[in-house]
Scaffold this active site. Structure first.
Site, PDB file in Angstrom:
ATOM      1  N   ARG A  93       0.533  15.196  12.708  1.00  0.00           N
ATOM      2  CA  ARG A  93       1.297  14.674  11.562  1.00  0.00           C
ATOM      3  C   ARG A  93       1.710  15.845  10.667  1.00  0.00           C
ATOM      4  NH1 ARG A  93      -1.613   9.419   9.040  1.00  0.00           N
ATOM      5  NH2 ARG A  93       0.492   8.975   8.322  1.00  0.00           N
ATOM      6  N   ARG A 109      -8.973   0.529   3.566  1.00  0.00           N
ATOM      7  CA  ARG A 109      -7.997   1.452   2.991  1.00  0.00           C
ATOM      8  C   ARG A 109      -6.665   0.748   2.748  1.00  0.00           C
ATOM      9  NH1 ARG A 109      -6.506   6.013   6.318  1.00  0.00           N
ATOM     10  NH2 ARG A 109      -5.062   6.107   4.593  1.00  0.00           N
ATOM     11  N   CYS A 163      -5.110   8.531   8.585  1.00  0.00           N
ATOM     12  CA  CYS A 163      -5.359   8.048   9.946  1.00  0.00           C
ATOM     13  C   CYS A 163      -5.008   9.110  10.971  1.00  0.00           C
ATOM     14  CB  CYS A 163      -4.512   6.801  10.211  1.00  0.00           C
ATOM     15  SG  CYS A 163      -5.039   5.373   9.279  1.00  0.00           S
ATOM     16  N   ASP A 205       3.695   0.727  12.101  1.00  0.00           N
ATOM     17  CA  ASP A 205       2.450   0.204  11.514  1.00  0.00           C
ATOM     18  C   ASP A 205       2.093  -1.191  12.030  1.00  0.00           C
ATOM     19  OD1 ASP A 205       2.332   2.544  10.103  1.00  0.00           O
ATOM     20  OD2 ASP A 205       3.145   1.695   8.251  1.00  0.00           O
ATOM     21  N   LYS A 228       0.833  -1.211   0.000  1.00  0.00           N
ATOM     22  CA  LYS A 228       0.000   0.000   0.000  1.00  0.00           C
ATOM     23  C   LYS A 228       0.867   1.261   0.000  1.00  0.00           C
ATOM     24  CE  LYS A 228      -2.420   2.807   3.370  1.00  0.00           C
ATOM     25  NZ  LYS A 228      -1.440   3.476   4.212  1.00  0.00           N
ATOM     26  N   ASN A 229       1.849   1.309   0.911  1.00  0.00           N
ATOM     27  CA  ASN A 229       2.574   2.571   1.046  1.00  0.00           C
ATOM     28  C   ASN A 229       3.555   2.828  -0.099  1.00  0.00           C
ATOM     29  OD1 ASN A 229       1.091   3.324   3.215  1.00  0.00           O
ATOM     30  ND2 ASN A 229       2.583   2.668   4.760  1.00  0.00           N
TER      31      ASN A 229
HETATM   32  N1  EPU Z   1       7.133  14.281  10.745  1.00  0.00           N
HETATM   33  C1  EPU Z   1       7.409  15.597  11.028  1.00  0.00           C
HETATM   34  N2  EPU Z   1       7.451  16.471   9.974  1.00  0.00           N
HETATM   35  C2  EPU Z   1       7.253  16.104   8.697  1.00  0.00           C
HETATM   36  C3  EPU Z   1       6.973  14.759   8.421  1.00  0.00           C
HETATM   37  C4  EPU Z   1       6.910  13.863   9.482  1.00  0.00           C
HETATM   38  O1  EPU Z   1       7.597  15.982  12.167  1.00  0.00           O
HETATM   39  O2  EPU Z   1       7.314  16.952   7.801  1.00  0.00           O
HETATM   40  C5  EPU Z   1       7.091  13.298  11.855  1.00  0.00           C
HETATM   41  C6  EPU Z   1       5.719  12.638  11.995  1.00  0.00           C
HETATM   42  O3  EPU Z   1       4.856  13.433  12.781  1.00  0.00           O
HETATM   43  C7  EPU Z   1       6.058  11.317  12.623  1.00  0.00           C
HETATM   44  C8  EPU Z   1       7.419  10.991  12.004  1.00  0.00           C
HETATM   45  O4  EPU Z   1       7.940  12.222  11.527  1.00  0.00           O
HETATM   46  O5  EPU Z   1       6.207  11.464  13.998  1.00  0.00           O
HETATM   47  C9  EPU Z   1       7.377   9.984  10.864  1.00  0.00           C
HETATM   48  O6  EPU Z   1       6.435  10.422   9.900  1.00  0.00           O
HETATM   49  P1  EPU Z   1       6.571  10.031   8.346  1.00  0.00           P
HETATM   50  O7  EPU Z   1       6.612  11.298   7.574  1.00  0.00           O
HETATM   51  O8  EPU Z   1       7.680   9.072   8.178  1.00  0.00           O
HETATM   52  O9  EPU Z   1       5.190   9.340   8.082  1.00  0.00           O
HETATM   53  P2  EPU Z   1       4.265   9.479   6.828  1.00  0.00           P
HETATM   54  O10 EPU Z   1       5.110   9.593   5.602  1.00  0.00           O
HETATM   55  O11 EPU Z   1       3.217  10.506   7.030  1.00  0.00           O
HETATM   56  C10 EPU Z   1       4.234   6.935   6.304  1.00  0.00           C
HETATM   57  C11 EPU Z   1       3.173   5.898   6.140  1.00  0.00           C
HETATM   58  C12 EPU Z   1       2.579   5.550   7.500  1.00  0.00           C
HETATM   59  C13 EPU Z   1       3.689   5.089   8.430  1.00  0.00           C
HETATM   60  C14 EPU Z   1       4.794   6.151   8.511  1.00  0.00           C
HETATM   61  C15 EPU Z   1       5.997   5.715   9.316  1.00  0.00           C
HETATM   62  C16 EPU Z   1       2.275   6.396   3.978  1.00  0.00           C
HETATM   63  C17 EPU Z   1       1.165   6.944   3.175  1.00  0.00           C
HETATM   64  N3  EPU Z   1       2.123   6.411   5.277  1.00  0.00           N
HETATM   65  O12 EPU Z   1       3.574   8.078   6.839  1.00  0.00           O
HETATM   66  O13 EPU Z   1       1.698   4.478   7.274  1.00  0.00           O
HETATM   67  O14 EPU Z   1       3.164   4.885   9.712  1.00  0.00           O
HETATM   68  O15 EPU Z   1       5.261   6.462   7.172  1.00  0.00           O
HETATM   69  O16 EPU Z   1       6.544   4.556   8.802  1.00  0.00           O
HETATM   70  O17 EPU Z   1       3.263   5.931   3.445  1.00  0.00           O
HETATM   71  C18 EPU Z   1      -0.118   3.074   7.728  1.00  0.00           C
HETATM   72  O18 EPU Z   1       0.203   2.441   6.703  1.00  0.00           O
HETATM   73  O19 EPU Z   1      -0.977   2.667   8.552  1.00  0.00           O
HETATM   74  C19 EPU Z   1       0.527   4.356   7.980  1.00  0.00           C
HETATM   75  C20 EPU Z   1       0.060   5.250   8.833  1.00  0.00           C
END
Ligand code: EPU
Length: 431
Positions: free
Chosen positions: A121, A396, A116, A304, A22-23
């Site tokens: 975030r 999802r 989610c 996750d 998915k991701n």
């Molecule tokens: N963060 C910041 N600033 C940013 C971006 C992130 O402070 O600009 C913080 C976030 O708040 C969090 C940490 O950095 O504490 C990691 O966030 P990340 O950006 O890595 O997460 P994401 O890209 O929003 C993806 C996956 C998530 C998964 C996370 C961590 C997708 C669409 N989502 O989210 O997947 O938990 O990486 O591995 O790829 C799921 O599949 O259930 C899911 C939530």
């Protein structure tokens, strides 16, 4: 209203086929915008996030043909249509339209993403990257406005190793003039998958999967064909389900290396995990030992899988601790597990689980995608019937979950119900 009903207490036996990640999919689909010719993506999971992103590509003028596990995109007629509202708000990954449209058109208007609710975030690191490449970024009425006369390569240090920021910067940088370096980049396998697609289009990306990624931008990116890597989180969820329910589960079509952090924790708990070239087999025949888990960025234990793992730890004989260092508030599943009889306390970023508890089937609510997966794991081991409401969260990210579980011997089915759960009604009244 759609509910998932599980009659617990059956051992799981057999093979489950894992779908495409998915991701990865949710980043690869927006990445097709960058190409100047048709792109085909294979091993596509049939999940609702994929459907929404395909619709968004249509909205901006893309030729889109969505097959069983294939997406063909013709981006040649796409244009920089603003997307301040609507579908973009339904999922997190719509933020990848920022990097892709900025790279392709030099501008983008994208509503702030949904997804989610895991606590705050922010996307400040994405924006920092775009600005370093010369874009002007403003937030107006809940939408991000991005504009660049010319994107130029830059050196960008991420304050947090963010998956989304790393991919978004790679997308924009693939069309920037000169070289971009991302330092403290995230290392998740999905990032390598996106870099592989972009390289197949003709971009020059080196270092994906390490903490320093270098991207040489290209004026023209060609069409290509790409197959998505297996979903390590879906695979991990079935490994946890097998360990919880007992029996022997072969999780097929996986990259075992991507599952190392979970495999070693399961072994520490007393579960037998055997790795093959593209499969892992999970066998649980003895009592489970308690363990402590701390989520970390890849290759650490994935956040996750934290929620499904918490459900599993309710069955370990003794106290376990689960600390989420990535999302400190990712604990909405705990109230639902308590409703089922689990003994869990939460203090800050840590859940303390006192096992082993006999879980009882009751009506519960999936508050987010992986919370839903945790409730499925709990339902498989609970006495009686567990009724999971708000299954759209599960849909999802998990393709054909009840069919896959049924094939393993679980008693699980969908039911349409008129009435919402009391909790859902209460929440709806509040919002
Ligand atoms: N963060 C910041 N600033 C940013 C971006 C992130 O402070 O600009 C913080 C976030 O708040 C969090 C940490 O950095 O504490 C990691 O966030 P990340 O950006 O890595 O997460 P994401 O890209 O929003 C993806 C996956 C998530 C998964 C996370 C961590 C997708 C669409 N989502 O989210 O997947 O938990 O990486 O591995 O790829 C799921 O599949 O259930 C899911 C939530």
């Amino acid at each position: 209203m759609n509910t998932l009903v599980i009659e617990g207490g059956r051992r799981l036996e057999g093979t489950v086929e894992i779908s495409g990640a998915k991701n990865s999919a949710v980043a690869l689909i927006p990445a097709t915008i960058l190409a100047d010719g048709p792109v085909t993506i294979d091993n596509l999971p049939e999940i609702s996030d994929v459907g929404i992103l395909a619709e968004l590509l249509r909205d901006i003028g893309g030729g889109v043909s969505l097959g069983d596990d294939t997406l063909a995109v013709d981006p040649r007629e796409m244009f920089a249509m603003p997307l301040p509202n609507g579908r973009v708000k339904q999922l997190r990954a719509s933020y990848y339209f920022m990097g892709a449209m900025l790279g392709k058109f030099g501008k983008a208007v994208i509503g702030l993403p949904g997804g989610c609710d895991l606590g705050p975030r922010p996307i400040d690191q994405h924006i920092k990257g775009f600005e370093a490449m010369g874009a002007k970024v403003t937030n107006e009425h809940g939408a991000m406005y991005l504009q660049a006369d010319e994107l130029t390569g830059a050196k960008i240090y991420l304050d947090v190793a963010s998956v989304g920021a790393t991919i978004n910067i790679m997308l924009a940088a693939s069309k920037a003039k000169g070289q971009t370096t991302i330092e403290n980049a995230a290392k998740e396998p999905e990032i390598i998958d996106v870099a592989t697609l972009l390289n197949s289009m003709g971009a020059k990306i080196k270092g994906a999967g390490t903490n320093e990624i270098r991207i040489e931008g290209r004026e023209v990116l060609s069409g290509c064909r790409h197959s998505i890597i297996p979903d390590r989180i879906e695979a991990g969820t079935y490994m946890i389900a097998g360990a919880a329910a007992g029996g022997r589960v072969k999780v097929d079509n996986v990259i075992p290396l991507h599952l190392e952090a979970l495999s070693s924790k399961l072994r520490e708990m007393g579960v037998t995990v055997t790795e093959y070239d593209d499969a892992v087999v999970v066998e649980k025949n003895n009592a489970l030992s308690p363990v402590d888990i701390k989520t970390l960025v890849h290759p650490g234990f994935p956040t996750d899988l934290q929620q499904p793992a918490t459900a599993l730890l309710t069955q370990a004989s003794g106290p376990s601790m689960v600390t989420d260092t990535v999302y400190g508030a990712r604990f909405k599943h705990i109230d639902e597990l308590r409703r089922m009889g689990a003994k869990i306390k939460v203090d800050g970023r840590t859940a303390m689980i006192n096992g082993a508890s006999t879980l009882q089937g009751v009506a519960v609510r999936a508050t987010d995608l992986r919370a839903g997966a945790a409730l499925v794991v709990a339902g498989l081991i609970a006495e009686g019937k567990t009724i999971i409401h708000d299954t759209y969260h599960i849909d999802r990210g998990y393709m054909y979950m009840e069919e896959k579980l049924r094939k393993l011997g679980a008693f699980v089915w969908r039911e349409e119900t008129e009435a919402q759960s009391e909790q859902t009604e209460a929440t709806d009244r509040k919002s």
